[in-house]
Design an enzyme around this catalytic site. Structure first.
Site, PDB file in Angstrom:
ATOM      1  N   CYS A  47       0.767  -1.328  -0.045  1.00  0.00           N
ATOM      2  CA  CYS A  47       0.043  -0.051   0.001  1.00  0.00           C
ATOM      3  C   CYS A  47       0.951   1.325   0.082  1.00  0.00           C
ATOM      4  CB  CYS A  47      -1.029   0.039   1.342  1.00  0.00           C
ATOM      5  SG  CYS A  47      -0.313   0.232   2.806  1.00  0.00           S
ATOM      6  N   CYS A  55       4.983  -4.875   3.944  1.00  0.00           N
ATOM      7  CA  CYS A  55       6.214  -4.416   3.734  1.00  0.00           C
ATOM      8  C   CYS A  55       7.038  -4.669   5.131  1.00  0.00           C
ATOM      9  CB  CYS A  55       6.422  -3.164   3.260  1.00  0.00           C
ATOM     10  SG  CYS A  55       5.657  -2.120   4.647  1.00  0.00           S
ATOM     11  N   CYS A  77       7.936   0.755   4.018  1.00  0.00           N
ATOM     12  CA  CYS A  77       7.386   1.701   3.054  1.00  0.00           C
ATOM     13  C   CYS A  77       7.259   3.076   3.836  1.00  0.00           C
ATOM     14  CB  CYS A  77       5.867   1.235   2.645  1.00  0.00           C
ATOM     15  SG  CYS A  77       4.759   1.283   3.744  1.00  0.00           S
ATOM     16  N   GLY A 280       9.446   9.014  13.385  1.00  0.00           N
ATOM     17  CA  GLY A 280       9.103   7.678  12.821  1.00  0.00           C
ATOM     18  C   GLY A 280       8.584   7.730  11.337  1.00  0.00           C
ATOM     19  N   PHE A 815      -9.268 -12.478  -7.061  1.00  0.00           N
ATOM     20  CA  PHE A 815     -10.776 -12.597  -6.665  1.00  0.00           C
ATOM     21  C   PHE A 815     -11.615 -12.148  -8.013  1.00  0.00           C
ATOM     22  CE2 PHE A 815      -7.836 -11.234  -3.159  1.00  0.00           C
ATOM     23  CZ  PHE A 815      -8.004 -12.466  -2.367  1.00  0.00           C
ATOM     24  N   GLU A1278     -15.549 -19.959  -4.081  1.00  0.00           N
ATOM     25  CA  GLU A1278     -16.521 -18.628  -3.769  1.00  0.00           C
ATOM     26  C   GLU A1278     -17.539 -18.978  -2.976  1.00  0.00           C
ATOM     27  OE1 GLU A1278     -16.835 -16.371  -8.129  1.00  0.00           O
ATOM     28  OE2 GLU A1278     -16.854 -18.682  -8.467  1.00  0.00           O
TER      29      GLU A1278
END
Length: 1347
Positions: A47, A55, A77, A280, A815, A1278
């Site tokens: 993301c 990550c 990240c 941070g 999906f 499914e």
């Protein structure tokens, strides 16, 4: 590369190896450095904003003053590379590997089936590894908390928790096996009906042996601490030697300065007053990522001792501003037991908020000072600190001063704020007083790792020994852009007694003072207003209860039914049970069919060795592409000016529709927009550059002029404008007009079902590599339809398809979302590669992926149902509209599946359903797991519930009364044998103790006014596959090599569903050789042409049939040799066959199931078979806030003979949790201009560990056969999604109990998602009646409802 200015060397360690970076760029993040510079690709991009955990790495640091080493998980990240000076980084590759030694975490996670697509798995491993480095024997609470910041879209989390629970001393030694050392043997067998012929070789034996659990804990290796890297002694020496050395790193645009003393920091702040302090990077980094805010100088003060000091003073504690929030939690946890309880009320309140704040990774990065000074409206700690009278200790070159952390500071009143040259050194948090009470509240769309919708902290101080208010403070977050105070209300209430009259007056004053604008960002306006007074009411009761406890004879007891308002839900790590039928005891041990075999890539998932598209090594001369997308939902393109972009350093080309040699996509969907854009996110052009950062930054240089056109966004607007993507489809059975005339009662209603994002963890990824001759090109693409990508790329490049080879090794989830649109991304990359003649890597960032691609169709459904007074339904008339978005995509097919599946498990003799997809100026919606049925199935259960409510009948009774009972016909006149549907229903009633627990829930509800329990049981008739035979065909290619090894190729794509694993099981069974002999080749159009997309739950069976066919052909060729040499080895037979000129390669083919559907007649045989199931779920809701807890779910499902029970159960669990998200929390939000607000995990919430039912039990129905499918199996990919609706209807049941007690209308409809807002507002009470209401049309809403 030479540095622009002289920088210090950046020295750190990665996986035990020293790294020296001479030209460290302050803008570079650790994730990019690991993946692109060090080629450590196990750490994933999910993301880019620290919200998914893919990550995660472990950071280890040494403090030269305290001589302590700290290990903590962190989002790479978010971590600036320059912040790592002197640190040791451990990635998943450093934990263990297949070439060295697996860590027990990796082994257990793989063997307990805790990975499916595997993309999130390295992050899971690193979160758990970081925990074990600090707590070798963690509690279950610590294990669950360690995963707060990790998301998984595939597994449903249960197997992950099971895997890790083995490390806890609290856990049963048989954890993960589905058994307990305290359990007695269960002798009870499940029922099952034996339908059709079965394969005798796969008979499960006469004893109906049932297995519990999916892994064997006794095989786990113990943890070996010697396997862990020690903290490098060299870094310890560096820390000691460099105590007084300032570090400076110069980048192209930014300078990073890490001072070593407070004096130096203050001088730097005086020189660079606008330079932010970065500890941070969770705030400054996100501002840069999301808002594009850039700073020329960054100050990194983590080596300044004063910012970390913690001290106890006479009246409270002082916490250094650079203290990480995880450290703050640990400090408070150790402090609270040591102090008198009356002094720790503020600290305990902070701890409560810290438990749900972000994930463990962010808690370990974010600092207290950064949290305070960034002053986010929904930051959970600031209201507590303000209510608790915290004081900020500031300093600058001009001196030291203190300011209160109060409402004026939080609203950034200049006189109460920091000056540009000041920094926060520490925070003083006072002790609480004996007659002082403080509480904090928050409500988010997900209980953990989610920003609050609204939060609050409240404090009251009484005159000693009385209930007379001496001081009162009330703060709210999430109301406007800053934390707000109800100061005037508090002033008016001082001197009042704490009683019911005070409560009414306080609520009135608060609602008058704290105003939520009807256009407030975030929406949920009336809900947020209700929380203002709901939170205060809870505080009022808490204080009353405390007063009673302190002065038992002065105050009356709280009414018993009100006590439930005091407690909040307690988290319990989920526990699972998995029951399935064992294989025939006489089945050969090497025959893997029917056994819970570990995922073929499971180990590689856990070690980071599984290769996804963006993990492929760079090709010589490769370029990167970023796309420019439309900012208008519907407009003419007047001009595109790319000249400034082309002048940017590193930009090689800009690719537009003019660069396409062939066709620009399809009739209504283009690769690059030409004359018109039709939604926000429409791709206009691509920037191709030497680095991705360069391509991304150059996008802003492209100038586009538009002329706006008429906008259609909602279903209602589309109907008004007659804007549809296809003609109406209809199915009709019986005579509904006559039936409606004969029934006792007719009800009409409607339901709205919101859309859903696929949220696969791996975003769309393409790597296009042109070859040097014959116009050939290789396309590495994460896609479900590899042949479709080949076909489109060939058309766009105007070359024959045989020049384009597409490759798909694996996907990090799909999906349905990587079936159609991904081909257009592949074509865009191919055009860029064609134009430049160089390889092009096109990896979408999360926000671009969500902005450009569509998801599940929002639905507006209308129903008319006629029934008798006993609950028997005689007639149903349904009308559906979906929001298809701007192009056809798969919208017509979705409507067809809506109609074919809309009756669910109910046998209604007179039935009509109609549907149309609406064309709007939104991103084009597409297929998503459980296509169509997820929406229309919910509609069916809604009209069933409406009938039951009207007749005052139990819902389960009405459901059972109307279910298929005997061999019958569906509404499209296909024969159905529902015997196993009834068996699943009855077994679920029994296994779940439904009636006993319903009675218990009713008793609970009588005793609790503000908490309610609900329970629901839902049947399911799910159909798999496509209704066209050619859609079900499959191909395989099997080679046997001279050493006896076997290579299997087929047309199926692996996306985490275990397809490759099952294909190996099929080949092993058919060739009668061990799994170790067989390898599954990647999906590529070079070996398998013209394959259908991998979807509709039939990937295993159709490809399995093709592999089976090929293997049987080869086995038959070998049989004469085997008969002549029965004692020979496999390798001997292969050698002899080769010498006898017997071909050792062949193709396999499966023509497909015979399916059809005549839409003119509304009848046919559209599905090869059905999957029957029943699910029972129990929940508890909080009527004051709308929060809910998933207590227990039992699922009984007819999987027939499971080829791999572990994979099938994993699919059921993962599908269920995805359905739970659809029906209870996942919400797409659009602006009135058509812009999607929800572009990442910060705004779009999928279920996390905290949402898994505390007890999650799966039972596979035994003694069931499906003669049409391979080995009598059934597709499970499914089926689990719709079963998540059992949670929706359990919540509805709880809401109904609340409404009944409040005297509200029993007949009501709840729309999906049934989120915190809808739950709260449906439980209407005195507080929801207090709030002001806005008249639609008198204001501009922040969001629109597109369903």
């Amino acid at each position: 590369m030479a540095c622009l200015q002289q920088s210090d060397e950046l020295v750190f360690f990665v996986n035990g190896k020293k790294v020296i970076e001479e030209c460290a760029d302050p803008e570079e993040l650790l994730l990019n450095y690991l993946r692109k510079r060090l080629r450590l690709t196990g750490t994933k991009y999910g993301c880019g904003i620290g919200g998914c955990g893919a990550c995660t790495v472990m950071i280890s640091t040494y403090n030269a003053d305290s001589k302590k080493i700290r290990h903590y998980p962190a989002n790479s990240c978010l971590l600036p590379l320059c912040s790592l000076y002197g640190a040791a980084v451990t990635t998943v590759e450093g934990v263990g590997s297949t070439t060295t030694k697996l860590h027990p975490i990796q082994q257990r996670l793989a063997k307990c089936h805790g990975s499916q697509c595997g993309f999130c798995t390295p992050g899971m491993v690193m979160s758990m590894y970081s925990l074990l480095r600090n707590h070798p024997e963690p509690s279950m609470e610590q294990i669950a908390a360690s995963l707060d910041g990790n998301l998984c879209r595939c597994t449903g989390y249960r197997p992950i928790i099971d895997s890790f629970s083995a490390f806890s001393p609290e856990c049963c030694p048989l954890a993960g096996s589905g058994k307990c050392c305290m359990d007695k043997e269960e002798g009870k067998e499940m029922k099952g009906s034996d339908s059709g012929e079965e394969d005798p070789s796969l008979h499960s034996g006469k004893g109906n042996r049932m297995c519990s659990g999916l892994c064997k804990p006794e095989e786990f290796h113990p943890r070996d601490p010697t396997q862990d890297y020690i903290f490098p002694p060299e870094l310890m020496r560096m820390a000691e030697e460099n105590k007084g050395r300032t570090l400076v790193f110069h980048g192209e645009r930014t300078t990073w300065i890490s001072p070593v003393s407070l004096e130096e920091l203050l001088n730097l702040k005086a020189t660079y007053p606008d330079a932010p302090l970065v500890v941070g990077n969770t705030s400054v980094g996100l501002d840069r990522k999301i808002l594009g805010i850039w700073h020329p100088v960054l100050l990194h003060p983590v080596r300044i001792q004063e910012l970390h000091e913690v001290s106890m003073e006479e009246n409270g504690i002082v916490i250094g501003a650079a203290t990480h929030l995880a450290e703050l939690r640990d400090i408070l946890l150790s402090l609270v037991p040591e102090l008198p309880a009356e002094k720790t009320k503020i600290y305990r309140t902070l701890l409560k908020q810290l438990r749900t704040f972000a994930g463990e990774q962010v808690r370990n990065l974010a600092s207290l000072g950064g949290h305070i000074v960034s002053r986010g409206s929904v930051w959970d700690l600031n209201p507590v600190l303000a209510a608790g009278n915290a004081v900020l200790n500031l300093t600058s070159i001009d001196g030291i001063r203190q300011i209160p952390l109060n409402d004026e500071f939080l609203t950034k009143v200049p006189e109460a704020d920091l000056s540009p040259m000041e920094v926060i050194i520490s925070v003083f948090i006072p002790f609480s007083k004996e007659d002082e009470f403080i509480s904090a509240f928050r409500q988010a769309e997900r209980r953990k790792n989610a920003l609050s919708v609204t939060n609050s902290s409240m404090k009251v101080l009484f005159q000693p020994g009385t209930d007379v208010i001496e001081d009162l403070a009330i703060f709210y977050g999430g109301i406007s852009g800053t934390t707000v105070s109800a100061k005037n209300s508090c002033l008016q209430l001082i001197g009042r007694n704490w009683n019911d009259q005070f409560l009414d007056e306080a609520c009135r004053l608060i609602l008058e003072e704290v105003v939520v604008s009807p256009s407030a960002p975030g929406g949920k306006v009336e809900y947020r207003r209700s929380l203002l007074v709901s939170f205060f009411f809870r505080f009022y009761l808490e204080v009353l209860h405390c007063l009673k406890m302190m002065y038992p004879f002065q105050y009356p007891d709280l009414p018993k039914e009100y006590m439930s308002a005091l407690s909040e839900f307690k988290e319990k790590p989920p526990q699972g049970k998995q029951i399935y039928q064992d294989v025939n005891p006489y089945q050969l041990p090497q025959d893997p069919v029917g056994r819970p075999i570990m995922h073929k890539s499971g180990i590689k998932h856990t070690t980071g060795e599984a290769v996804y598209v963006d993990d492929i090594a760079p090709a010589d001369g490769q370029l990167y592409m970023a796309v420019v997308t439309s900012t208008r939902a519907h407009a003419k393109i007047l001009s595109i000016d790319v000249s400034n972009a082309l002048e940017e350093p590193g930009v090689v080309a800009v690719v537009t529709a003019d660069d396409i040699p062939g066709e620009n996509g399809a009739k209504d969907e283009k690769v690059f927009a030409e004359d018109e854009v039709i939604y926000i996110g429409d791709i206009i052009c691509g920037i191709v550059a030497e680095t991705y950062e360069c391509a991304k930054n150059a996008r802003s240089k492209v100038k586009i002029e538009y002329e706006d056109l008429e906008l259609i966004l909602t279903i209602e607007e589309a109907i008004q404008h007659n804007s549809f993507l296809s003609n109406e489809k209809k199915i009709e059975k019986g005579n509904i007009e006559e039936a409606f005339e004969t029934v006792d009662k007719i009800l009409e209603g409607e339901i709205h079902v919101g859309g859903q994002e696929h949220f696969y963890l791996e975003t769309n990824s393409i790597f296009a590599i042109p070859r040097k001759e014959d116009q050939e090109m290789d396309i590495y693409v994460s896609i479900q339809d590899t042949s479709g990508a080949q076909e489109l790329v060939a058309s766009v490049l105007d070359v024959p398809a045989n020049r384009i080879t597409c490759h798909t090794r694996r996907m990090g989830g799909a999906f349905g979302g990587k079936e159609i649109k991904t081909s257009y991304f592949a074509a865009a990359a191919a055009v860029a590669a064609h134009k430049t003649g160089r390889p092009v890597r096109f990896i979408l960032e999360r926000d671009d992926d969500m902005r450009i691609t569509g998801g599940r169709h929002p639905l507006w459904g209308k129903y008319k149902v006629g029934f008798m007074s006993d609950g028997k339904i005689k007639a149903v008339d349904l009308e559906f509209y979906t929001n298809g978005g701007c192009t056809a995509d798969y919208s017509e097919g979705v409507v067809e599946y809506l109609l074919l599946k809309c009756s669910n498990a109910y046998d209604i003799q007179n039935f009509r359903c109609r549907g149309r997809p609406c064309k709007t100026n939104l991103r084009s919606n597409t297929s998503l797991r459980g296509v169509g049925f997820a929406q229309s199935g919910l509609s069916a259960e809604t009209w069933i519930a409406a009938v039951a409510d009207y007749l005052y009948l139990p819902h389960d009774e009405v459901r059972e009364m109307n279910m298929y009972k005997n061999v019958s016909e569906t509404l499209y006149k296909e024969e159905i044998d529902p015997r196993n549907l009834i068996v699943c229903w009855e077994e679920c009633l029994e296994k779940s103790d439904y009636y006993k627990r319903r009675q218990a829930a009713e008793e609970f509800n009588k005793q609790n006014y503000w908490k309610k329990k609900g329970i629901a049981i839902i049947p399911m008739k799910y159909s798999v596959g496509y209704y066209g035979t050619f859609h079900n065909q499959a191909f395989a290619l099997v080679h046997i090599y001279l050493d006896g090894s076997v290579l299997v190729s087929h047309g199926g794509c692996e996306m985490g569903q275990g397809l490759y694993t099952k294909m190996l099981q099929v080949a092993s069974h058919e060739l009668k050789i061990p799994l170790s002999y067989i390898h599954n080749y990647e999906r590529t159009t070079a070996t398998i042409p013209n394959a259908v997309p991998t979807s509709a739950s039939i990937g295993t069976e159709v490809n399995g049939k093709a592999v089976q066919n090929a293997c049987q052909i080869l086995r038959k060729r070998l049989e004469p040799i085997m008969e002549k040499n029965p004692d020979g080895k496999w390798e001997d037979w292969i050698k002899e066959a080769y010498e006898g000129s017997i071909s050792l390669t062949t193709t396999g083919y499966f023509k497909g199931y015979r399916t059809n559907m005549d839409w003119e007649k509304g009848e046919g045989h559209p599905f090869p078979y059905y999957v029957f199931a029943a699910a029972c779920s129990e929940v508890e809701i909080d009527c004051l806030t709308g929060d809910h807890k998933n207590i227990r779910t039992d699922i009984v499902i007819d999987a027939s003979f499971s080829i791999n029970p572990a994979i099938d159960i994993g699919q059921i669990e993962g599908g269920f949790i995805q359905g739970l998200g659809l029906y209870t929390m996942e919400e797409l939000k659009f602006s009135p201009e058509g812009e999607l607000y929800t572009l990442g995990p910060d705004t779009y919430k999928i279920p996390a560990v905290c949402d898994v039912p505390e007890h999650f039990r799966i039972y596979l129905l035994p003694n069931s056969r499906n003669p049409i499918a391979i080995y009598s199996s059934r597709g499970m990919g499914e089926a689990g999604v719709f079963l998540g609706s059992s949670v929706f209807f359990a919540i509805r049941d709880a809401v109904a109990a609340a409404r009944k007690e409040r005297g509200l209308n029993r007949n009501f409809t709840l729309n999906s998602p049934l989120n915190v807002e809808r739950i709260r507002m449906a439980c209407a009470d005195r507080f929801t009646e207090m709030i002001p209401r806005d008249i639609p049309g008198t204001y501009e809403p922040w969001e629109i409802q597109v369903d």
